[in-house]
Design a protein around this motif. Structure first.
Motif, PDB file in Angstrom:
ATOM      1  N   LEU A 135       0.746  -1.227   0.083  1.00  0.00           N
ATOM      2  CA  LEU A 135       0.034   0.062   0.011  1.00  0.00           C
ATOM      3  C   LEU A 135       0.921   1.456   0.083  1.00  0.00           C
ATOM      4  N   ALA A 136       1.932   1.223   0.448  1.00  0.00           N
ATOM      5  CA  ALA A 136       2.810   2.451   0.999  1.00  0.00           C
ATOM      6  C   ALA A 136       3.612   2.488  -0.628  1.00  0.00           C
ATOM      7  N   GLU A 137       3.770   1.525  -1.355  1.00  0.00           N
ATOM      8  CA  GLU A 137       4.318   1.804  -2.681  1.00  0.00           C
ATOM      9  C   GLU A 137       3.316   2.198  -3.612  1.00  0.00           C
ATOM     10  N   GLN A 138       2.015   1.681  -3.328  1.00  0.00           N
ATOM     11  CA  GLN A 138       1.085   2.279  -4.208  1.00  0.00           C
ATOM     12  C   GLN A 138       0.614   3.764  -4.087  1.00  0.00           C
ATOM     13  N   ALA A 139       0.800   4.059  -2.838  1.00  0.00           N
ATOM     14  CA  ALA A 139       0.860   5.838  -2.370  1.00  0.00           C
ATOM     15  C   ALA A 139       1.912   6.442  -3.083  1.00  0.00           C
ATOM     16  N   GLY A 140       3.232   5.723  -3.664  1.00  0.00           N
ATOM     17  CA  GLY A 140       4.239   6.366  -4.070  1.00  0.00           C
ATOM     18  C   GLY A 140       5.672   6.400  -3.544  1.00  0.00           C
ATOM     19  N   SER A 141       5.666   5.739  -2.228  1.00  0.00           N
ATOM     20  CA  SER A 141       6.972   5.562  -1.663  1.00  0.00           C
ATOM     21  C   SER A 141       6.866   4.294  -0.557  1.00  0.00           C
ATOM     22  N   ALA A 142       7.660   3.548  -0.680  1.00  0.00           N
ATOM     23  CA  ALA A 142       7.961   2.471   0.279  1.00  0.00           C
ATOM     24  C   ALA A 142       8.134   3.010   1.755  1.00  0.00           C
ATOM     25  N   LYS A 143       8.679   4.088   1.694  1.00  0.00           N
ATOM     26  CA  LYS A 143       9.054   4.780   3.194  1.00  0.00           C
ATOM     27  C   LYS A 143       7.610   5.076   3.759  1.00  0.00           C
ATOM     28  N   ALA A 144       6.548   5.178   2.859  1.00  0.00           N
ATOM     29  CA  ALA A 144       5.190   5.414   3.554  1.00  0.00           C
ATOM     30  C   ALA A 144       4.500   4.427   4.583  1.00  0.00           C
ATOM     31  N   VAL A 145       5.278   3.453   4.748  1.00  0.00           N
ATOM     32  CA  VAL A 145       4.771   2.350   5.468  1.00  0.00           C
ATOM     33  C   VAL A 145       4.068   2.789   6.875  1.00  0.00           C
ATOM     34  N   ASN A 146       4.931   3.717   7.344  1.00  0.00           N
ATOM     35  CA  ASN A 146       4.424   4.337   8.907  1.00  0.00           C
ATOM     36  C   ASN A 146       3.116   5.008   8.627  1.00  0.00           C
ATOM     37  N   LEU A 147       2.725   5.520   7.539  1.00  0.00           N
ATOM     38  CA  LEU A 147       1.513   6.363   7.336  1.00  0.00           C
ATOM     39  C   LEU A 147       0.471   5.236   7.141  1.00  0.00           C
ATOM     40  N   VAL A 148       0.755   4.088   6.445  1.00  0.00           N
ATOM     41  CA  VAL A 148      -0.167   3.184   6.116  1.00  0.00           C
ATOM     42  C   VAL A 148      -0.788   2.500   7.399  1.00  0.00           C
ATOM     43  N   LEU A 149       0.257   2.094   8.241  1.00  0.00           N
ATOM     44  CA  LEU A 149      -0.217   1.553   9.624  1.00  0.00           C
ATOM     45  C   LEU A 149      -0.937   2.471  10.404  1.00  0.00           C
TER      46      LEU A 149
END
Length: 192
Positions: A135-149
């Protein structure tokens, strides 16, 4: 209000500290007393990172004892298992299904345990496991895992989306704001 306890656990570099700061900010804007304690471990070398977030009418200590966490927000499966004994009987583990090999696995001294989310559920624990990295990659960045969680965690709280969006805007640099908003929304809407 009685004190609520949230543990945020992961591996260094995954954004656990930003997640704890953002969570603290959104809770503070709702008038709660907040205490946050960070335990870094070997965070800069990919080691375990743990943050305790406690909130309520009045919080006296930032430390969460074993069996007291209402939520464990885990950025990686093995970290979910490592800290599971801190979960309260009615608590929930929200975990990314991503697997990051620790040093013993990398060196071949151990194997990464299989089916960890299932094993945790078999112990009678409430486990909300999903692929936050995708989902973070879908949002545009693998670093966005924290916001997905955090988006997923938000489904367990009675806080408005506006409260979360304001906290995100105050915590994330402008150039990354849209990716982080999208990651939060994807996490909030994800199914396990």
């Amino acid at each position: 209000m009685e004190t609520k306890n949230i543990m945020i656990v992961g591996v260094g570099g995954q954004g656990t500290l930003l997640a704890s700061k953002l969570l603290g900010r959104v809770l503070l804007t709702r008038g709660f007393d907040i205490k946050v304690s960070e335990v870094h471990g070997m965070s800069q070398r990919g080691g375990s990172v743990v943050t305790f977030v406690r909130y309520g009418s009045k919080v006296y200590s930032p430390i969460i004892d074993k069996g007291q966490a209402d939520f464990i927000l885990s950025f990686e499966l093995l970290e979910a298992a490592r800290w599971a004994e801190y979960l309260a009987p009615e608590g929930t583990i929200i975990t990314n299904t991503q697997q990051i090999d620790p040093m013993p696995v990398i060196t071949g001294a151990a194997a990464y345990p299989e089916l960890l989310a299932d094993k945790l559920a078999d112990l009678g624990l409430r486990v909300d496991a999903f692929d936050a990295l995708a989902l973070a990659e879908q949002a545009g960045s693998a670093k966005a895992v924290n916001l997905v969680l955090l988006g997923r965690l938000s489904k367990y709280f009675d806080l408005s989306e506006e409260d979360w969006m304001t906290a995100i805007a105050e915590s994330v640099p402008e150039k990354f704001l849209e990716i982080n908003r999208k990651a939060f929304a994807l996490g909030a809407g994800a199914r396990s």
